[in-house]
Scaffold this active site. Structure first.
Site, PDB file in Angstrom:
ATOM      1  N   ASP A 161       0.869  -1.185   0.000  1.00  0.00           N
ATOM      2  CA  ASP A 161       0.000   0.000   0.000  1.00  0.00           C
ATOM      3  C   ASP A 161       0.901   1.228   0.000  1.00  0.00           C
ATOM      4  O   ASP A 161       1.395   1.623   1.041  1.00  0.00           O
ATOM      5  CB  ASP A 161      -0.899  -0.033   1.240  1.00  0.00           C
ATOM      6  CG  ASP A 161      -1.785   1.188   1.359  1.00  0.00           C
ATOM      7  OD1 ASP A 161      -1.852   1.970   0.406  1.00  0.00           O
ATOM      8  OD2 ASP A 161      -2.423   1.345   2.420  1.00  0.00           O
ATOM      9  N   GLU A 191      -1.609  10.679   0.610  1.00  0.00           N
ATOM     10  CA  GLU A 191      -2.913   9.985   0.583  1.00  0.00           C
ATOM     11  C   GLU A 191      -3.284   9.468   1.961  1.00  0.00           C
ATOM     12  O   GLU A 191      -4.427   9.557   2.391  1.00  0.00           O
ATOM     13  CB  GLU A 191      -2.866   8.816  -0.413  1.00  0.00           C
ATOM     14  CG  GLU A 191      -4.234   8.187  -0.699  1.00  0.00           C
ATOM     15  CD  GLU A 191      -4.595   7.023   0.232  1.00  0.00           C
ATOM     16  OE1 GLU A 191      -5.720   6.522   0.116  1.00  0.00           O
ATOM     17  OE2 GLU A 191      -3.761   6.618   1.085  1.00  0.00           O
ATOM     18  N   GLU A 192      -2.280   8.923   2.655  1.00  0.00           N
ATOM     19  CA  GLU A 192      -2.560   8.232   3.925  1.00  0.00           C
ATOM     20  C   GLU A 192      -3.013   9.175   5.034  1.00  0.00           C
ATOM     21  O   GLU A 192      -3.493   8.738   6.065  1.00  0.00           O
ATOM     22  CB  GLU A 192      -1.325   7.428   4.376  1.00  0.00           C
ATOM     23  CG  GLU A 192      -0.916   6.290   3.437  1.00  0.00           C
ATOM     24  CD  GLU A 192      -1.887   5.121   3.440  1.00  0.00           C
ATOM     25  OE1 GLU A 192      -2.910   5.171   4.144  1.00  0.00           O
ATOM     26  OE2 GLU A 192      -1.618   4.150   2.715  1.00  0.00           O
ATOM     27  N   ASP A 214      -4.995   1.615  -6.220  1.00  0.00           N
ATOM     28  CA  ASP A 214      -4.567   1.472  -4.828  1.00  0.00           C
ATOM     29  C   ASP A 214      -4.797   0.013  -4.415  1.00  0.00           C
ATOM     30  O   ASP A 214      -5.293  -0.786  -5.205  1.00  0.00           O
ATOM     31  CB  ASP A 214      -5.376   2.437  -3.944  1.00  0.00           C
ATOM     32  CG  ASP A 214      -4.668   2.792  -2.631  1.00  0.00           C
ATOM     33  OD1 ASP A 214      -3.779   2.037  -2.194  1.00  0.00           O
ATOM     34  OD2 ASP A 214      -5.039   3.817  -2.045  1.00  0.00           O
ATOM     35  N   HIS A 300      -1.581  -2.040   5.990  1.00  0.00           N
ATOM     36  CA  HIS A 300      -1.018  -1.157   7.035  1.00  0.00           C
ATOM     37  C   HIS A 300      -0.226  -1.920   8.089  1.00  0.00           C
ATOM     38  O   HIS A 300      -0.067  -1.460   9.213  1.00  0.00           O
ATOM     39  CB  HIS A 300      -2.101  -0.273   7.673  1.00  0.00           C
ATOM     40  CG  HIS A 300      -2.555   0.819   6.757  1.00  0.00           C
ATOM     41  ND1 HIS A 300      -3.251   1.920   7.170  1.00  0.00           N
ATOM     42  CD2 HIS A 300      -2.385   0.972   5.417  1.00  0.00           C
ATOM     43  CE1 HIS A 300      -3.500   2.709   6.127  1.00  0.00           C
ATOM     44  NE2 HIS A 300      -2.986   2.142   5.053  1.00  0.00           N
TER      45      HIS A 300
HETATM   46 CO    CO Z   1      -3.178   2.885   3.017  1.00  0.00          CO
HETATM   47 ZN    ZN Z   2      -3.338   3.095  -0.120  1.00  0.00          ZN
END
Ligand code: CO
Ligand code: ZN
Length: 330
Positions: A161, A191-192, A214, A300
């Protein structure tokens, strides 16, 4: 897949995309007409054409931690950069951009205690505050350490990710041959921490259509939520997540393209989390936006898992989408 390994190992928590940005720029510069890095740190690659203006976006930042305080004994307190699973963080290793490595510890004693972020710390082996401050400053960010292993069809690494998404865009860009399309391949920042880079990038590009690439959760492990997506079942075509209801015409175009060329695909509804599609579709006076996702387990964590075949299916699909006419089909 050496490129995927290289991408995963770049150290770039949100707001510090420089490291990954340099890797990507070097990799793509001979395949596009123009590259810009904007004020937010988005890398915007343009492959010029007179036809449909299509933007493909993949975020290049990753989750991590940011130093907030160093105590007198040299232990480092931190805050989250992106969505962290606090209960799984004890004894993970992190790396700062200057190479300093630390271990996450917890004030909670014993097993089965649920740690809170405020009670975690990073231990870099410093004797005291003075020694720690020689290596790490307040505001420094660190990413998790998680080597990349590729065994047969399975890839395990930190930051799949969304380096898997970056890989998909890079490989597709390399494969595009003849097309009239006016193509933007955007590697977004931040983005996160809330789909931030994509907002500015989409405003600048003003695309006719957009596709965000993604990772997505899967529903195929014992601890998984109820969800239809399975690792190994193909590229996931997004219907919705918490940030977007994908445009139905774009979605249909994605599905038809996959079907015609026999690219394995599945439909995705992700009830937790959002993607850059959320920012892009709301930019300007609105953009018809879709999403393509790589099914990924343990998102994550430093040990995210995905299927090489799925990643390649996404490359095949994006290559076709970038090459085909859209307006006549939508
Ligand atoms: Co993410
Ligand atoms: Zn992502």
């Amino acid at each position: 897949m050496e490129l995927l390994k290289k991408l995963t190992q770049a150290n770039s928590p949100s707001g510090n995309e420089g490291d990954i940005c340099r890797v990507i720029e070097k990799e793509i510069k001979e395949y596009c007409d123009d590259i810009k890095i904007d004020a937010l740190g988005n890398l915007i690659a343009h492959k010029k054409g007179l036809g449909d203006k299509i933007m493909f976006a993949a975020h290049m930042d990753e989750i991590g931690i940011i130093v907030t305080f160093i105590d007198e004994n040299g232990f480092i307190r931190f805050s989250a950069v992106g969505g962290l699973y606090v209960k799984n963080m004890v004894h993970l290793k992190v790396r700062f951009s200057n190479g300093v490595i630390g271990v996450i510890g917890s004030e909670e004693e014993g097993f089965n205690k649920k740690p809170e972020l405020s009670r975690l710390y990073v231990d870099i082996g410093a004797k005291n505050r003075e020694e720690a401050e020689k290596k790490v400053q307040i505001g420094d960010t660190a990413a998790f350490i998680g080597d990349c292993y590729i065994i047969n069809d399975t890839v395990i690494s930190k930051a799949l990710d969304n380096r898997a998404g970056c890989y998909v865009l890079i490989e597709a860009l390399k494969r595009i041959k003849n097309t009239d399309n006016d193509l933007y391949f955007v590697f977004t920042a931040q983005e996160e921490v809330g789909l931030r880079g994509a907002k500015a990038a989409a405003f600048a590009v003003k695309p006719d259509f957009a596709v965000a690439v993604d990772v997505t959760d899967t529903g195929d492990t014992p601890d998984a939520p109820v969800m239809a997506v399975k690792m190994g079942n193909g590229a996931a075509i997004k219907i919705m997540d918490r940030s977007v209801m994908c445009d139905s015409d774009v979605r249909t175009h994605l599905i038809e393209t996959a079907r015609k060329k026999h690219i394995p695909y599945q439909l995705e509804i992700m009830t937790d989390g959002g993607t850059d599609a959320g920012s892009i579709h709301l930019s300007g006076s609105g953009v018809k936006t879709g999403g393509i996702s790589i099914p990924t387990r343990y998102i994550h964590s430093p040990s995210e898992m995905a299927s090489v075949k799925d990643i390649n299916s996404c490359v095949d699909l994006i290559t076709l989408l970038a090459s085909d006419k859209w307006k006549s089909n939508i």
